[in-house]
Design an enzyme around this catalytic site. Structure first.
Site, PDB file in Angstrom:
ATOM      1  N   GLY B 127     -89.643 -56.622 -19.538  1.00  0.00           N
ATOM      2  CA  GLY B 127     -90.909 -55.521 -20.880  1.00  0.00           C
ATOM      3  C   GLY B 127     -91.183 -54.819 -19.886  1.00  0.00           C
ATOM      4  O   GLY B 127     -92.597 -54.566 -19.472  1.00  0.00           O
ATOM      5  N   TYR B 128     -90.366 -53.648 -19.849  1.00  0.00           N
ATOM      6  CA  TYR B 128     -91.260 -52.558 -18.792  1.00  0.00           C
ATOM      7  C   TYR B 128     -91.463 -51.854 -19.525  1.00  0.00           C
ATOM      8  O   TYR B 128     -91.920 -50.700 -20.058  1.00  0.00           O
ATOM      9  CB  TYR B 128     -90.054 -52.534 -17.947  1.00  0.00           C
ATOM     10  CG  TYR B 128     -90.702 -53.460 -16.214  1.00  0.00           C
ATOM     11  CD1 TYR B 128     -91.445 -54.416 -16.192  1.00  0.00           C
ATOM     12  CD2 TYR B 128     -90.645 -53.151 -15.098  1.00  0.00           C
ATOM     13  CE1 TYR B 128     -91.981 -55.187 -15.622  1.00  0.00           C
ATOM     14  CE2 TYR B 128     -91.002 -54.279 -13.799  1.00  0.00           C
ATOM     15  CZ  TYR B 128     -92.363 -54.910 -13.874  1.00  0.00           C
ATOM     16  OH  TYR B 128     -92.314 -55.573 -13.418  1.00  0.00           O
ATOM     17  N   SER B 129     -89.728 -50.510 -19.497  1.00  0.00           N
ATOM     18  CA  SER B 129     -89.529 -49.253 -19.831  1.00  0.00           C
ATOM     19  C   SER B 129     -89.835 -49.343 -21.630  1.00  0.00           C
ATOM     20  O   SER B 129     -90.214 -50.345 -21.957  1.00  0.00           O
ATOM     21  CB  SER B 129     -87.643 -48.791 -20.320  1.00  0.00           C
ATOM     22  OG  SER B 129     -87.642 -49.111 -18.876  1.00  0.00           O
ATOM     23  N   SER B 161     -82.703 -55.930 -21.923  1.00  0.00           N
ATOM     24  CA  SER B 161     -81.894 -56.346 -21.574  1.00  0.00           C
ATOM     25  C   SER B 161     -81.678 -58.543 -21.960  1.00  0.00           C
ATOM     26  O   SER B 161     -82.673 -58.343 -21.741  1.00  0.00           O
ATOM     27  CB  SER B 161     -80.609 -56.657 -20.209  1.00  0.00           C
ATOM     28  OG  SER B 161     -80.699 -55.529 -19.452  1.00  0.00           O
ATOM     29  N   GLU B 244     -86.799 -56.572  -6.046  1.00  0.00           N
ATOM     30  CA  GLU B 244     -85.564 -56.008  -7.077  1.00  0.00           C
ATOM     31  C   GLU B 244     -84.508 -55.717  -6.092  1.00  0.00           C
ATOM     32  O   GLU B 244     -83.118 -55.746  -6.900  1.00  0.00           O
ATOM     33  CB  GLU B 244     -85.280 -55.808  -8.452  1.00  0.00           C
ATOM     34  CG  GLU B 244     -84.977 -55.720  -9.487  1.00  0.00           C
ATOM     35  CD  GLU B 244     -85.279 -54.780 -10.424  1.00  0.00           C
ATOM     36  OE1 GLU B 244     -84.116 -54.240 -10.996  1.00  0.00           O
ATOM     37  OE2 GLU B 244     -86.255 -54.254 -10.641  1.00  0.00           O
ATOM     38  N   ASN B 384     -81.321 -43.293  -9.469  1.00  0.00           N
ATOM     39  CA  ASN B 384     -81.733 -42.173  -8.854  1.00  0.00           C
ATOM     40  C   ASN B 384     -82.160 -41.706  -8.176  1.00  0.00           C
ATOM     41  O   ASN B 384     -81.962 -41.365  -6.437  1.00  0.00           O
ATOM     42  CB  ASN B 384     -79.739 -42.268  -7.921  1.00  0.00           C
ATOM     43  CG  ASN B 384     -78.694 -43.725  -8.383  1.00  0.00           C
ATOM     44  OD1 ASN B 384     -79.066 -44.970  -8.748  1.00  0.00           O
ATOM     45  ND2 ASN B 384     -77.532 -44.282  -7.681  1.00  0.00           N
TER      46      ASN B 384
END
Lengths: 376, 398
Positions: B127-129, B161, B244, B384
């Site tokens: 649960g980040y973004s 995800s 990561e 990126n």
């Protein structure tokens, strides 16, 4: 030299633009894609009433008598709306083949009904092994009295399911990759021996695999000259590429504008991301790619009338290369600059991305035409 | 300098290879090879096999269920997994939250959660973004307010995800609005069955729905589920991102895709011959293979430096950039190899047990959706653009 539209062409553009604005929101399109046939018969009738289906059909056969520029105007607007009605398959390719190659009886029988929206056409030119070579034809047509018997397979035939008549290329002489010895035939969709496997495509259209097993046709089914069908294939391919170029310009214009709006409003690190130079340069490159594509779309359209066959061929191949390059860049960057949102089915970005990606495959991808151009 | 692994490592490699070939269920291998959808059950079965061997979390310290393998051995193992056709294991427990827990968690957390991850019991998600916090992750707004011995959580996470598979979610939440935004973030472990959590799948361009929005409405989380100190979550999150990125190159998986690309190009016809004999296409394959080789050996250089205890810092951002660009390019070439047969959309063909004739070839249905799907790789895990900013700032001092 003049790159502006005539008054009539501008009126046509205004009317197609209005149709797209009013009838083609993403939700409306989504609903059409989900229907059995994948498009709206009502829209098709409307297009007939407005004269769009006969825009390039000679007046003698019930059309408007316009030409490539009118098709370009239509296709660009259809690109902006991601229109799913089978205009490309039925009108540009199917109608184009009849207008270019049909005899008087065929034109009389087909073109007026096509312009009125009473019948639809499809065109089967690809085969499993052919890749993008229009002359790589293994489907056989063997002489049978005055007519022919056809056996073979045609792949990825767009909108074949709704077509009343399907035009196919078949080999009447020569080896499987000879340009000579190809003949085009007009088949009734319900003729004995023709079976179809229908499926949706990744960009929301429909296509079919066709199997021909002892399909018997009379001599009236022959379109153009026996054994000399390749010239007709080549001509129609150039017309098709011009139409695809215009459609792709419409798609890319929407992606450019949508992305530009997005980077002005999406804030990260306390400011719109469009304030970051890396994003500004990306947008500038997307703009350049769109402008190049538009120029090549005009060139591909206007060169169709050029008396010099070499000029025609070069312009067509060059346009397909440039729009291929432009559409890959514009669609990939539109997704990238939208971030995760660009990956969703909810936004329009992904839908244009998919359509543009498939436009590159149509009538030969950029690699194919680059190779051809280099050898011209 | 020496390009070869020592004899010991080759013995290890052989052992890993034999293990994968003897123990990976053939139906799963087949699905991976054909690009079919891998279901939770498939992954669960395979992760059970790895857990049974004690190899699910190879990088962890031995006392928490790791293997004690060296960096090089872990690299070789990753490579053998991909080579043998194993599906990518779920990274959220093993590679992400696990290291955070054993590095910053308390004993109770270590004893409870770590064995459950290493033994393939709990599935985790991240649960980040948030809708307003993507590249600018520190601006996240999901609130955690203290109410006695619980935090009350309100807000929305997105791009989560496999939230639908997960038993647990690790979350960055805002516990303070004072001072710098990075200093008001905490790292919480939340049970996905907590009342007030709602999962909404997000349909993506490729037709899948592996990402989700996760909504929190007055979700009560015991204070005992806070990792480390309150308002220090950003430090743990950065640690995790570093962790990561260290495993992101994954050149072994891309090598398998190049093998597949060559097979497909060897089966597709073009210009009266096979596509693999088309000089232009051959050149395209060669180009991406060379880029992949450069990535692989850069990864190995960084790996060997780390193995010798030399610091490897923000340079690893380049691995993420090139790895994702290469994955995207391979997926593009795979799709291009199909010609017109990229067009048919046959999602049923990607499910187990579909046994109708394929449209075109049996490998065709997966490839255009895969090309669309792979566009996400240059967006997720720090886009990126962000990775290039990191290189410019941290490595080049600009």
């Amino acid at each position: 030299m003049d790159f502006s539209l005539s008054e009539e062409q501008q009126l046509l553009k205004d009317s197609v633009d209005r149709f797209v604005r009013e009838e083609y929101s993403l939700d409306q399109r989504r609903n059409l894609v989900a229907t059995d046939e994948g498009f709206s018969r009502e829209n098709w009738s409307k297009m007939a009433e407005l004269g769009w289906l006969g825009v390039a059909v000679p007046e003698a056969y019930g059309g408007i008598g316009g030409g490539a520029v009118e098709i370009m105007v239509m296709m660009e607007a259809f690109g902006e709306g991601l229109v799913v009605e089978p205009y490309m398959a039925s009108i540009v390719l199917g109608g184009g083949l009849i207008a270019e190659g049909g005899d008087e009886a065929q034109k009389q029988a087909i073109l007026p009904s096509l312009a009125e929206g009473k019948i639809m056409l499809a065109f089967g030119y690809a085969e499993r092994q052919s890749r993008y070579d229009l002359f790589d034809v293994e489907t056989k047509a063997e002489k049978d009295g005055a007519g022919y018997v056809l056996n073979g397979h045609k792949g990825v035939v767009f909108h074949a399911a709704v077509a009343d008549k399907i035009i196919v290329s078949a080999r009447t002489a020569g080896g499987s990759r000879d340009t000579n010895g190809i003949t085009l035939f007009i088949l009734d969709n319900n003729c004995t021996g023709l079976s179809r496997r229908d499926y949706p495509t990744v960009d929301g259209l429909r296509a079919s695999e066709l199997t021909l097993e002892n399909v018997k046709v009379g001599s009236d089914a022959i379109l153009g000259d026996v054994d000399r069908g390749f010239a007709l294939l080549d001509t129609i391919s150039q017309q098709g590429i011009a139409a695809l170029a215009a459609e792709s310009v419409g798609c890319m214009t929407v992606l450019l504008n949508t992305t530009n709006e997005y980077v002005k409003t999406r804030k990260q690190f306390g400011q719109p991301i469009g304030k970051f130079q890396v994003i500004q340069h990306r947008m500038a490159d997307m703009f350049i790619a769109c402008e190049e594509a538009r120029s090549m779309s005009y060139l591909a359209t206007l060169r169709l009338e050029d008396p010099d066959a070499g000029e025609r061929a070069r312009a067509s191949a060059a346009a397909k290369v440039q729009i291929g390059k432009s559409l890959v860049y514009v669609s990939q960057q539109a997704v990238q600059l939208h971030g995760g949102m660009g990956m969703t089915d909810e936004l329009n970005v992904g839908h244009y991305f998919k359509r543009l990606t498939m436009i590159d495959t149509m009538l030969g991808d950029q690699d194919y035409h680059l190779k051809r151009y280099a050898e011209m | 300098m020496d390009l070869n692994f020592s004899a010991d490592y080759r013995v290890f490699q052989e052992k890993a290879r034999t293990f994968v070939s003897d123990n990976l269920p053939p139906d799963i291998r087949d699905k991976v090879r054909r690009g079919l959808n891998i279901q939770k059950d498939d992954l669960h079965r395979w992760q059970d096999v790895l857990a049974g061997q004690g190899w699910l979390a190879p990088a962890w310290p031995v006392e928490h269920g790791g293997t004690g393998w060296s960096l090089v051995e872990r690299h070789i193992f990753q490579e053998e997994l991909a080579r043998g056709g194993a599906p990518q294991t779920s990274p959220f427990g093993v590679s992400m939250v696990g290291p955070v827990i054993y590095t910053f968690g308390d004993d109770t957390q270590k004893q409870h959660y770590l064995p459950r991850i290493a033994n393939n019991i709990d599935w985790w998600c991240q649960g980040y973004s948030e809708p307003g916090a993507g590249s600018d992750l520190a601006s996240l707004q999901t609130k955690a307010e203290r109410d006695g011995e619980v935090y009350v959580i309100n807000g929305q996470k997105t791009w989560t995800s496999y939230a639908n598979y997960a038993d647990m979610i690790f979350c960055l939440v805002r516990t303070s609005t004072k001072g710098k935004i990075q200093e008001g973030i905490s790292f919480l472990l939340i049970d996905m069955k907590s009342p007030g959590i709602e999962i909404h799948p997000i349909r993506t361009v490729d037709g899948g729905a592996e990402v989700n929005s996760v909504f929190f409405t007055d979700v009560r989380v015991p204070v005992a589920n806070l990792v480390g100190e309150e308002n220090k979550g950003w430090t743990y999150a950065k640690f995790l991102l570093g962790h990561e990125r260290g495993t992101v190159a994954n050149s072994a998986a891309s090598k398998q895709q190049v093998v597949k690309l060559k097979e497909i190009a060897g089966a597709e016809r073009s210009g009266g011959r096979f596509l693999i004999d088309d000089p232009d296409f051959k050149r395209d394959i060669a180009e991406v293979e060379i880029a992949l080789t450069a990535l692989e050996y850069t990864d190995l250089r960084y790996l060997m430096a780390s193995a010798k205890g030399q610091p490897v810092g923000a340079e690893v951002s380049m691995l993420k950039i090139r790895a994702t660009e290469i994955q995207q390019r391979i997926s593009e070439l795979l799709m291009k190899a199909l010609g017109y047969y990229a067009n048919p959309y046959v999602p049923e063909a990607l499910e187990e047990g579909w046994n109708e004739d394929p449209i075109g070839s049996d490998y065709a249905a997966a490839l255009a959706p895969q090309y669309f799907n792979k566009r996400k790789t240059s967006i997720y895990g720090g886009s990126n653009e962000i990775q290039r900013n990191i290189l410019a700032k941290m490595v080049l001092g600009l």
